[in-house]
Enzyme design. Structure first.
Site, PDB file in Angstrom:
ATOM      1  N   ALA A 181       0.822  -1.221   0.000  1.00 23.37           N
ATOM      2  CA  ALA A 181       0.000   0.000   0.000  1.00 23.37           C
ATOM      3  C   ALA A 181       0.854   1.269   0.000  1.00 23.37           C
ATOM      4  O   ALA A 181       0.468   2.289  -0.567  1.00 23.37           O
ATOM      5  CB  ALA A 181      -0.922  -0.011   1.213  1.00 23.37           C
ATOM      6  N   PHE A 182       2.027   1.186   0.637  1.00 20.32           N
ATOM      7  CA  PHE A 182       2.883   2.363   0.715  1.00 20.32           C
ATOM      8  C   PHE A 182       3.322   2.834  -0.670  1.00 20.32           C
ATOM      9  O   PHE A 182       3.578   4.030  -0.878  1.00 20.32           O
ATOM     10  CB  PHE A 182       4.108   2.034   1.585  1.00 20.32           C
ATOM     11  CG  PHE A 182       4.848   3.241   2.064  1.00 20.32           C
ATOM     12  CD1 PHE A 182       4.339   4.009   3.107  1.00 20.32           C
ATOM     13  CD2 PHE A 182       6.040   3.632   1.473  1.00 20.32           C
ATOM     14  CE1 PHE A 182       5.009   5.137   3.548  1.00 20.32           C
ATOM     15  CE2 PHE A 182       6.721   4.751   1.914  1.00 20.32           C
ATOM     16  CZ  PHE A 182       6.201   5.510   2.952  1.00 20.32           C
ATOM     17  N   GLU A 183       3.408   1.922  -1.626  1.00 21.31           N
ATOM     18  CA  GLU A 183       3.857   2.266  -2.982  1.00 21.31           C
ATOM     19  C   GLU A 183       2.703   2.724  -3.878  1.00 21.31           C
ATOM     20  O   GLU A 183       2.942   3.102  -5.041  1.00 21.31           O
ATOM     21  CB  GLU A 183       4.544   1.057  -3.639  1.00 21.31           C
ATOM     22  CG  GLU A 183       5.945   0.774  -3.140  1.00 21.31           C
ATOM     23  CD  GLU A 183       6.015   0.201  -1.740  1.00 21.31           C
ATOM     24  OE1 GLU A 183       5.139  -0.595  -1.377  1.00 21.31           O
ATOM     25  OE2 GLU A 183       6.931   0.590  -0.980  1.00 21.31           O
ATOM     26  N   ALA A 242      -4.756  -3.583   1.264  1.00 19.46           N
ATOM     27  CA  ALA A 242      -5.317  -3.964   2.565  1.00 19.46           C
ATOM     28  C   ALA A 242      -4.218  -3.840   3.608  1.00 19.46           C
ATOM     29  O   ALA A 242      -3.145  -4.426   3.453  1.00 19.46           O
ATOM     30  CB  ALA A 242      -5.835  -5.407   2.528  1.00 19.46           C
ATOM     31  N   VAL A 243      -4.487  -3.044   4.622  1.00 16.39           N
ATOM     32  CA  VAL A 243      -3.518  -2.873   5.706  1.00 16.39           C
ATOM     33  C   VAL A 243      -4.202  -3.343   6.995  1.00 16.39           C
ATOM     34  O   VAL A 243      -5.255  -2.816   7.369  1.00 16.39           O
ATOM     35  CB  VAL A 243      -3.058  -1.406   5.836  1.00 16.39           C
ATOM     36  CG1 VAL A 243      -1.863  -1.321   6.784  1.00 16.39           C
ATOM     37  CG2 VAL A 243      -2.671  -0.819   4.477  1.00 16.39           C
ATOM     38  N   ILE A 244      -3.574  -4.353   7.602  1.00 16.37           N
ATOM     39  CA  ILE A 244      -4.202  -4.984   8.775  1.00 16.37           C
ATOM     40  C   ILE A 244      -3.368  -4.644  10.012  1.00 16.37           C
ATOM     41  O   ILE A 244      -2.167  -4.917  10.047  1.00 16.37           O
ATOM     42  CB  ILE A 244      -4.271  -6.516   8.577  1.00 16.37           C
ATOM     43  CG1 ILE A 244      -4.962  -6.835   7.233  1.00 16.37           C
ATOM     44  CG2 ILE A 244      -5.002  -7.178   9.735  1.00 16.37           C
ATOM     45  CD1 ILE A 244      -4.871  -8.287   6.822  1.00 16.37           C
ATOM     46  N   THR A 301       1.104  -5.629  11.280  1.00 15.45           N
ATOM     47  CA  THR A 301       2.257  -4.762  11.059  1.00 15.45           C
ATOM     48  C   THR A 301       2.482  -3.776  12.201  1.00 15.45           C
ATOM     49  O   THR A 301       1.542  -3.105  12.628  1.00 15.45           O
ATOM     50  CB  THR A 301       2.120  -3.955   9.745  1.00 15.45           C
ATOM     51  OG1 THR A 301       3.196  -3.026   9.696  1.00 15.45           O
ATOM     52  CG2 THR A 301       0.812  -3.230   9.627  1.00 15.45           C
ATOM     53  N   HIS A 346       4.103  -1.095  11.770  1.00 11.93           N
ATOM     54  CA  HIS A 346       4.017   0.254  11.213  1.00 11.93           C
ATOM     55  C   HIS A 346       2.687   0.476  10.472  1.00 11.93           C
ATOM     56  O   HIS A 346       2.602   1.176   9.477  1.00 11.93           O
ATOM     57  CB  HIS A 346       5.243   0.633  10.380  1.00 11.93           C
ATOM     58  CG  HIS A 346       5.530  -0.247   9.206  1.00 11.93           C
ATOM     59  ND1 HIS A 346       5.790  -1.576   9.299  1.00 11.93           N
ATOM     60  CD2 HIS A 346       5.617   0.050   7.893  1.00 11.93           C
ATOM     61  CE1 HIS A 346       6.014  -2.067   8.096  1.00 11.93           C
ATOM     62  NE2 HIS A 346       5.912  -1.101   7.220  1.00 11.93           N
TER      63      HIS A 346
HETATM   64  N1  INI Z   1       1.661  -3.250   2.952  1.00 12.13           N
HETATM   65  C1  INI Z   1       0.341  -3.454   2.781  1.00 12.13           C
HETATM   66  O1  INI Z   1      -0.201  -3.185   1.697  1.00 12.13           O
HETATM   67  N2  INI Z   1      -0.423  -3.944   3.813  1.00 12.13           N
HETATM   68  C2  INI Z   1       0.135  -4.257   5.024  1.00 12.13           C
HETATM   69  O2  INI Z   1      -0.625  -4.709   5.924  1.00 12.13           O
HETATM   70  C3  INI Z   1       1.526  -4.073   5.196  1.00 12.13           C
HETATM   71  N3  INI Z   1       2.176  -4.458   6.421  1.00 12.13           N
HETATM   72  O3  INI Z   1       1.583  -5.207   7.205  1.00 12.13           O
HETATM   73  O4  INI Z   1       3.313  -4.080   6.714  1.00 12.13           O
HETATM   74  C4  INI Z   1       2.286  -3.550   4.134  1.00 12.13           C
HETATM   75  N4  INI Z   1       3.618  -3.336   4.260  1.00 12.13           N
HETATM   76  C5  INI Z   1       4.483  -3.087   3.129  1.00 12.13           C
HETATM   77  C6  INI Z   1       4.522  -1.622   2.705  1.00 12.13           C
HETATM   78  O5  INI Z   1       3.313  -1.246   2.069  1.00 12.13           O
HETATM   79  C7  INI Z   1       5.647  -1.379   1.723  1.00 12.13           C
HETATM   80  O6  INI Z   1       5.483  -2.207   0.591  1.00 12.13           O
HETATM   81  C8  INI Z   1       7.029  -1.658   2.333  1.00 12.13           C
HETATM   82  O7  INI Z   1       7.177  -0.945   3.546  1.00 12.13           O
HETATM   83  C9  INI Z   1       8.140  -1.208   1.361  1.00 12.13           C
HETATM   84  O8  INI Z   1       8.100   0.208   1.162  1.00 12.13           O
END
Ligand code: INI
Length: 166
Positions: free
Chosen positions: A59-61, A83-85, A89, A91
């Protein structure tokens, strides 16, 4: 008394080009959002050949990728799915907040529909409920919002142009 003017986006639409930007993280869940969203777009008249799918790690990207697609000017709406749960995580807040903030900023910068289809939940049970079980599929809601917003912003633009020209 004269009638009020009500502006809202119709859900029948076949002319728009839609891009999905889809996180691979929690892919089992996000894949079901994509299936529901694609199905909804096609059932509302969008041609599959007008739909592009781009995949990113998480999701961060999503925002940086959505921004590139918005700049291309080739799409009517962009739908970001992830989906971010919380339980999964440490963070959670960073990933959830930054991705949502990024998408809102792009929508305002470009004045175009950027649909935030990033589900944020406390646990896996809540997540599954939004992936086609109890609460329906989140993807369908996001696709409907995309179609409605494309048409609403087009109508708003035409109205503003008409007012400016009169
Ligand atoms: N990315 C998600 O889309 N959902 C999550 O729940 C998640 N967790 O749990 O950490 C998650 N992490 C990865 C993040 O989006 C980046 O891809 C990563 O930090 C690299 O920049």
């Amino acid at each position: 008394m004269s009638e009020s003017m009500i502006m809202e986006g119709s859900l029948q639409y076949k002319d728009g080009h839609f891009a999905f930007v889809v996180a691979r993280f929690n892919g089992y869940i996000v894949g079901s959002f994509l299936d529901g969203a694609m199905d909804t777009l096609v059932r509302h008249g969008v041609s599959p050949s007008y739909i592009t799918v781009v995949r990113v790690p998480g999701a961060f990207e999503l925002p940086v990728t959505v921004q590139g697609i918005a700049k291309s000017g080739n799409y009517s709406a962009i739908i970001a799915l992830g989906a971010v749960i919380r339980g999964a995580t440490p963070h959670f807040d960073i990933v959830a907040n930054e991705s949502a903030k990024g998408l809102s900023a792009i929508a305002l910068d470009h004045g175009m529909p950027i649909i935030n289809g990033i589900l944020t939940t406390e646990n896996i049970e809540q997540t599954i409920e939004r992936a086609g079980t109890k609460a329906g599929t989140k993807g369908a809601e996001e696709a409907s919002a995309g179609i409605a917003m494309v048409q609403l912003l087009q109508r708003q633009h035409s109205l503003v142009t008409a007012i400016n020209c009169s």
